[in-house]
Design a protein around this motif. Structure first.
Motif, PDB file in Angstrom:
ATOM      1  N   GLU A 196      -1.116 -15.779   7.976  1.00 25.10           N
ATOM      2  CA  GLU A 196      -1.569 -15.975   6.597  1.00 25.10           C
ATOM      3  C   GLU A 196      -2.124 -14.706   5.965  1.00 25.10           C
ATOM      4  N   ASP A 197      -2.984 -13.985   6.690  1.00 23.86           N
ATOM      5  CA  ASP A 197      -3.555 -12.761   6.123  1.00 23.86           C
ATOM      6  C   ASP A 197      -2.478 -11.729   5.810  1.00 23.86           C
ATOM      7  N   PHE A 198      -1.425 -11.706   6.596  1.00 24.65           N
ATOM      8  CA  PHE A 198      -0.331 -10.763   6.396  1.00 24.65           C
ATOM      9  C   PHE A 198       0.469 -11.123   5.147  1.00 24.65           C
ATOM     10  N   ILE A 199       0.674 -12.415   4.955  1.00 24.22           N
ATOM     11  CA  ILE A 199       1.380 -12.872   3.757  1.00 24.22           C
ATOM     12  C   ILE A 199       0.566 -12.542   2.512  1.00 24.22           C
ATOM     13  N   GLN A 200      -0.728 -12.809   2.570  1.00 18.87           N
ATOM     14  CA  GLN A 200      -1.579 -12.595   1.404  1.00 18.87           C
ATOM     15  C   GLN A 200      -1.729 -11.115   1.054  1.00 18.87           C
ATOM     16  N   THR A 201      -2.030 -10.285   2.049  1.00 17.09           N
ATOM     17  CA  THR A 201      -2.247  -8.855   1.772  1.00 17.09           C
ATOM     18  C   THR A 201      -0.938  -8.120   1.549  1.00 17.09           C
ATOM     19  N   ASN A 202      -0.006  -8.275   2.461  1.00 13.11           N
ATOM     20  CA  ASN A 202       1.196  -7.443   2.442  1.00 13.11           C
ATOM     21  C   ASN A 202       2.208  -7.876   1.391  1.00 13.11           C
ATOM     22  N   ILE A 203       2.254  -9.165   1.076  1.00 10.80           N
ATOM     23  CA  ILE A 203       3.218  -9.648   0.081  1.00 10.80           C
ATOM     24  C   ILE A 203       2.536  -9.903  -1.266  1.00 10.80           C
ATOM     25  N   VAL A 204       1.545 -10.792  -1.280  1.00 13.97           N
ATOM     26  CA  VAL A 204       0.883 -11.131  -2.542  1.00 13.97           C
ATOM     27  C   VAL A 204       0.151  -9.919  -3.110  1.00 13.97           C
ATOM     28  N   GLY A 205      -0.523  -9.164  -2.235  1.00 16.14           N
ATOM     29  CA  GLY A 205      -1.226  -7.961  -2.690  1.00 16.14           C
ATOM     30  C   GLY A 205      -0.279  -6.941  -3.286  1.00 16.14           C
ATOM     31  N   THR A 206       0.848  -6.717  -2.621  1.00 16.69           N
ATOM     32  CA  THR A 206       1.848  -5.788  -3.147  1.00 16.69           C
ATOM     33  C   THR A 206       2.388  -6.261  -4.487  1.00 16.69           C
ATOM     34  N   ALA A 207       2.662  -7.553  -4.602  1.00 15.25           N
ATOM     35  CA  ALA A 207       3.171  -8.094  -5.865  1.00 15.25           C
ATOM     36  C   ALA A 207       2.184  -7.844  -7.002  1.00 15.25           C
ATOM     37  N   ASN A 208       0.896  -7.991  -6.731  1.00 20.95           N
ATOM     38  CA  ASN A 208      -0.111  -7.765  -7.766  1.00 20.95           C
ATOM     39  C   ASN A 208      -0.160  -6.292  -8.181  1.00 20.95           C
ATOM     40  N   LEU A 209      -0.119  -5.395  -7.205  1.00 21.52           N
ATOM     41  CA  LEU A 209      -0.138  -3.964  -7.525  1.00 21.52           C
ATOM     42  C   LEU A 209       1.089  -3.572  -8.338  1.00 21.52           C
ATOM     43  N   LEU A 210       2.237  -4.117  -7.989  1.00 22.69           N
ATOM     44  CA  LEU A 210       3.455  -3.819  -8.730  1.00 22.69           C
ATOM     45  C   LEU A 210       3.363  -4.284 -10.184  1.00 22.69           C
ATOM     46  N   GLU A 211       2.824  -5.462 -10.384  1.00 19.98           N
ATOM     47  CA  GLU A 211       2.695  -5.976 -11.745  1.00 19.98           C
ATOM     48  C   GLU A 211       1.725  -5.122 -12.564  1.00 19.98           C
ATOM     49  N   CYS A 212       0.644  -4.705 -11.934  1.00 19.40           N
ATOM     50  CA  CYS A 212      -0.312  -3.831 -12.627  1.00 19.40           C
ATOM     51  C   CYS A 212       0.327  -2.481 -12.953  1.00 19.40           C
ATOM     52  N   ALA A 213       1.136  -1.965 -12.019  1.00 17.56           N
ATOM     53  CA  ALA A 213       1.838  -0.707 -12.269  1.00 17.56           C
ATOM     54  C   ALA A 213       2.845  -0.866 -13.407  1.00 17.56           C
ATOM     55  N   ARG A 214       3.531  -2.002 -13.424  1.00 14.30           N
ATOM     56  CA  ARG A 214       4.509  -2.253 -14.490  1.00 14.30           C
ATOM     57  C   ARG A 214       3.831  -2.315 -15.855  1.00 14.30           C
ATOM     58  N   LEU A 215       2.757  -3.080 -15.944  1.00 18.89           N
ATOM     59  CA  LEU A 215       2.050  -3.223 -17.218  1.00 18.89           C
ATOM     60  C   LEU A 215       1.464  -1.899 -17.693  1.00 18.89           C
ATOM     61  N   SER A 216       1.089  -1.053 -16.722  1.00 20.26           N
ATOM     62  CA  SER A 216       0.462   0.230 -17.059  1.00 20.26           C
ATOM     63  C   SER A 216       1.466   1.363 -17.183  1.00 20.26           C
ATOM     64  N   LYS A 217       2.729   1.075 -16.835  1.00 19.49           N
ATOM     65  CA  LYS A 217       3.808   2.070 -16.899  1.00 19.49           C
ATOM     66  C   LYS A 217       3.482   3.318 -16.072  1.00 19.49           C
ATOM     67  N   ILE A 218       3.086   3.075 -14.802  1.00 18.76           N
ATOM     68  CA  ILE A 218       2.749   4.187 -13.910  1.00 18.76           C
ATOM     69  C   ILE A 218       3.628   4.138 -12.662  1.00 18.76           C
ATOM     70  N   ARG A 219       3.573   5.206 -11.905  1.00 18.90           N
ATOM     71  CA  ARG A 219       4.390   5.351 -10.702  1.00 18.90           C
ATOM     72  C   ARG A 219       3.789   4.553  -9.547  1.00 18.90           C
ATOM     73  N   TYR A 220       4.657   4.168  -8.598  1.00 15.59           N
ATOM     74  CA  TYR A 220       4.208   3.354  -7.462  1.00 15.59           C
ATOM     75  C   TYR A 220       4.913   3.803  -6.186  1.00 15.59           C
ATOM     76  N   LEU A 221       4.130   4.089  -5.129  1.00 15.23           N
ATOM     77  CA  LEU A 221       4.671   4.420  -3.807  1.00 15.23           C
ATOM     78  C   LEU A 221       4.221   3.368  -2.804  1.00 15.23           C
ATOM     79  N   GLN A 222       5.166   2.805  -2.070  1.00 13.53           N
ATOM     80  CA  GLN A 222       4.882   1.801  -1.055  1.00 13.53           C
ATOM     81  C   GLN A 222       5.006   2.413   0.330  1.00 13.53           C
TER      82      GLN A 222
END
Length: 314
Positions: A94-120
């Motif tokens: 569960e912690d892996f799903i929440q941090t690694n997937i849900v957390g990444t999805a949130n960072l990506l959306e914030c990067a998209r809205l802010s029009k900034i670069r993203y490195l994974q």
């Protein structure tokens, strides 16, 4: 450039912050939840620098992430934040799903809205186990554990944001990193902890599973090169091609520490234990990157660091 580094109090993140602070005058914002494997002591020498800022928080907190981006005028997010211990993922995914997937999805959306670069920051484990040959960046993803599956899912999300929204992204897939600041659940610091406390050295199965080892400072240089001249939308594998089986590696540590190899104990194998990871690296090498530290030198440096800092005492 103003950079948000998530998971910057962890192993690779803290090493990268120290690396980039020395190389540039960039503003660095370290967003970290400070879970069990994080340690701000790794960054104590730079905590007072005017271009370094620490914020304790969760990458799933979109309000916090957006406020941080806006406050510090962030140009780029580098996501090191992850649950990464395979054994823990097998016990509870569960912690892996929440941090690694849900957390990444949130960072990506914030990067998209802010029009900034993203490195994974990703892992060679997403390619799964190979009996021969090397996985390149186009190899089919075939993860075996809940951990590697969560990282593969995150990678797919990152690529989808590039293809759908034209987000400026890179994915960096690394071989097994080792070196200073690594928490003692991972193989090398675990063995050094056992040695320093005169305890047996547990190895899964017959010890013949192979891993490809990369000194963390070499990986930091690769990330920095990708940050400076990586092509948008590209994935980059990073490896020093230091492939060795676990048993031989532990024997090397015994030799370096003058510890009796007879203290090695074979224990029940890990569920779904991948036999071998190996990745092809011509793409990162085309950017001018080469590893500088071979395994022998890296192990000496690592043993010395843990000995001097006494990080492994019980």
């Amino acid at each position: 450039m103003n950079i948000m580094i998530t998971g910057g109090a962890g192993f690779i993140g803290s090493n990268f912050i120290r690396f980039i602070i020395e190389k540039t005058e960039s503003t660095i914002v370290n967003l970290d939840l400070l879970t069990y494997a994080a340690n701000l002591e790794y960054l104590k020498e730079i905590q007072q620098l005017p271009n370094y800022h620490f914020i304790q928080g969760n990458i799933k907190d979109s309000t916090l992430v957006m406020k941080t981006i806006q406050k510090f005028k962030i140009d780029c997010i580098i996501n090191f934040a992850a649950e990464s211990h395979v054994d823990n993922s097998i016990k509870n995914a569960e912690d892996f799903i929440q941090t690694n997937i849900v957390g990444t999805a949130n960072l990506l959306e914030c990067a998209r809205l802010s029009k900034i670069r993203y490195l994974q920051i990703s892992t060679d484990e997403v390619y799964g186990s190979l009996t021969e040959g090397y996985a390149d960046e186009n190899t089919f993803l075939n993860p075996s554990s809940p951990y590697s599956a969560s990282k593969a899912a995150a990678d797919h999300l990152v690529m989808s944001y590039h293809k759908t929204y034209d987000l400026n992204i890179n994915i960096v897939r690394a071989a097994n990193n080792y070196g200073p600041n690594q928490y003692k659940e991972k193989l090398i610091p675990l063995m050094l902890h056992q040695i320093s406390n005169n305890k047996p050295l547990p190895i899964y199965g017959n010890g013949l599973n192979k891993r490809d080892w990369l000194y963390v400072e070499d990986f930091c240089r690769a990330i920095f090169i990708i940050l400076e001249c990586g092509k948008t939308g590209e994935i980059y594998n990073v490896s020093a091609h230091e492939e060795i089986d676990n048993l031989t590696l532990v024997k090397k540590l015994c030799h370096l520490c003058s510890y009796d190899e007879r203290r090695i104990e074979f224990v029940e194998d890990r569920l779904g234990h991948d036999y071998r990871y190996a990745i092809e690296t011509s793409k990162i090498e085309s950017l001018g990157w080469k590893p500088k530290t071979n395994l022998e030198e890296g192990l000496i440096k690592t043993v010395k660091w843990y000995s001097e800092t006494k990080q492994l005492e019980s």
